[in-house]
Design an enzyme around this catalytic site. Structure first.
Site, PDB file in Angstrom:
ATOM      1  N   ASP A 202       0.816  -1.217   0.000  1.00 28.15           N
ATOM      2  CA  ASP A 202       0.000   0.000   0.000  1.00 28.15           C
ATOM      3  C   ASP A 202       0.847   1.263   0.000  1.00 28.15           C
ATOM      4  O   ASP A 202       0.325   2.366  -0.006  1.00 28.15           O
ATOM      5  CB  ASP A 202      -0.938  -0.007   1.220  1.00 28.15           C
ATOM      6  N   SER A 226      -7.019   5.017  -0.413  1.00 25.35           N
ATOM      7  CA  SER A 226      -7.257   3.720  -1.044  1.00 25.35           C
ATOM      8  C   SER A 226      -8.741   3.384  -0.989  1.00 25.35           C
ATOM      9  O   SER A 226      -9.398   3.604   0.032  1.00 25.35           O
ATOM     10  CB  SER A 226      -6.465   2.627  -0.317  1.00 25.35           C
ATOM     11  N   GLN A 276      -4.739  -1.805  -7.328  1.00 26.61           N
ATOM     12  CA  GLN A 276      -5.378  -0.889  -6.380  1.00 26.61           C
ATOM     13  C   GLN A 276      -6.069   0.234  -7.135  1.00 26.61           C
ATOM     14  O   GLN A 276      -5.525   0.771  -8.101  1.00 26.61           O
ATOM     15  CB  GLN A 276      -4.350  -0.288  -5.420  1.00 26.61           C
TER      16      GLN A 276
END
Length: 291
Positions: A202, A226, A276
């Site tokens: 991430d 996110s 993502q």
């Protein structure tokens, strides 16, 4: 020589192992990342660790997560694992993360018994030698000091063969290559490596979507978060070996950016793939809103 003040590897390894309070219930703590919100990678890593504890004989091959609400880093996070299915080869788990009775994060993960099968992969790109590259952490620390923002230690080193465009402000290709590795050797516990990989995955992936638009990470107009996150584990990996994240952003639209990362080891073997989508909204200035 590495500066130990730049790293918090052992702290994060402990953080990613939430306390098991019942067969399928866990409680995780949070840490400060420079924001009042919980770092998304922390939820990814803790949820995967909790799910993995319930499937000790199998390894994760995929996980799919959605971030629902911003978490408060000052409060514990409750993780509840649902044992959806245990088949002959595959096991499915669903994890819900909650704070103050509200769902902030959900994840589904699939685990598989190790087996042989057909094998091919996307070829690795031309790779630089990470040992010859400078660490990005000093650059981040110095840039933070220059704008009055304290540097927060990280569990891994990051190295790239070009100046990091998160501070640039010049249009660039929506691609990046970043090497990463822990500064210390880790225990031979596959779940530790997999959970730390989820945590690290991430870091910076959404930055790739900003590069084509010359948007800086410290742009006061930028709202970034996110939305969902997927990892496919192709082969067993170790976080104390160099891994190359080859990142690209094929699309940005509707206030969202989509990013992918193919992750290779130093031998060019594809270890994992990450996807993502995140919010990359440019907010209007206060003066413009009042017009």
């Amino acid at each position: 020589m590495l500066d130990p003040t730049l790293y918090n590897t052992e702290e994060i390894i402990r953080l990613l192992a939430p306390q098991q309070i019942d067969a399928d219930k866990f409680v995780g703590q949070s840490h400060f990342m420079g924001s009042p919100n919980v770092f998304g990678g922390q939820a990814l890593g803790q949820a995967l660790y909790a799910a993995g504890i319930t499937v000790p004989e199998r390894r994760p091959h995929s996980m799919h997560a959605m971030f629902l609400l911003a978490g408060n880093h000052q409060l514990p996070i409750e993780y509840e694992v649902e044992r959806v299915r245990d088949g002959g080869t595959f096991s499915t788990r669903r994890v819900v993360a909650m704070q103050e009775g509200r769902r902030i994060f959900v994840m589904s993960a699939s685990f598989q018994t190790a087996e042989e099968g057909l094998s091919h992969q996307k070829p690795a790109p031309t790779m630089s030698d990470p040992e010859t590259l400078p660490s990005s952490l000093k650059i981040w620390q110095e840039r933070g000091i220059s704008i009055g923002r304290s540097f927060q230690p990280v569990p891994v080193d990051f190295r790239t063969n070009r100046e990091d465009n998160i501070f640039g402000g010049q249009p660039a290709s929506a691609t990046r290559q970043v090497w990463t590795r822990t500064p210390i050797r880790l225990a031979d516990d596959a779940l530790v490596h997999e959970s730390l990989f989820a945590y690290v995955s991430d870091y910076g992936l959404l930055w790739t979507a900003l590069q084509a638009h010359a948007i800086r990470m410290d742009d006061p107009r930028l709202q970034i978060a996110s939305l969902d996150h997927t990892i496919w584990f192709h082969r067993p990996l170790r976080m104390d070996d160099w891994l190359l994240f080859v990142m690209e952003s094929p699309n940005a639209s509707g206030g969202r950016g989509l990013c992918f990362a193919h992750v290779y080891n130093q031998h060019g073997v594809l270890m994992a793939t990450v996807a993502q989508e995140g919010l990359i909204r440019l907010r209007e200035k206060t003066s413009e809103k009042n017009k």
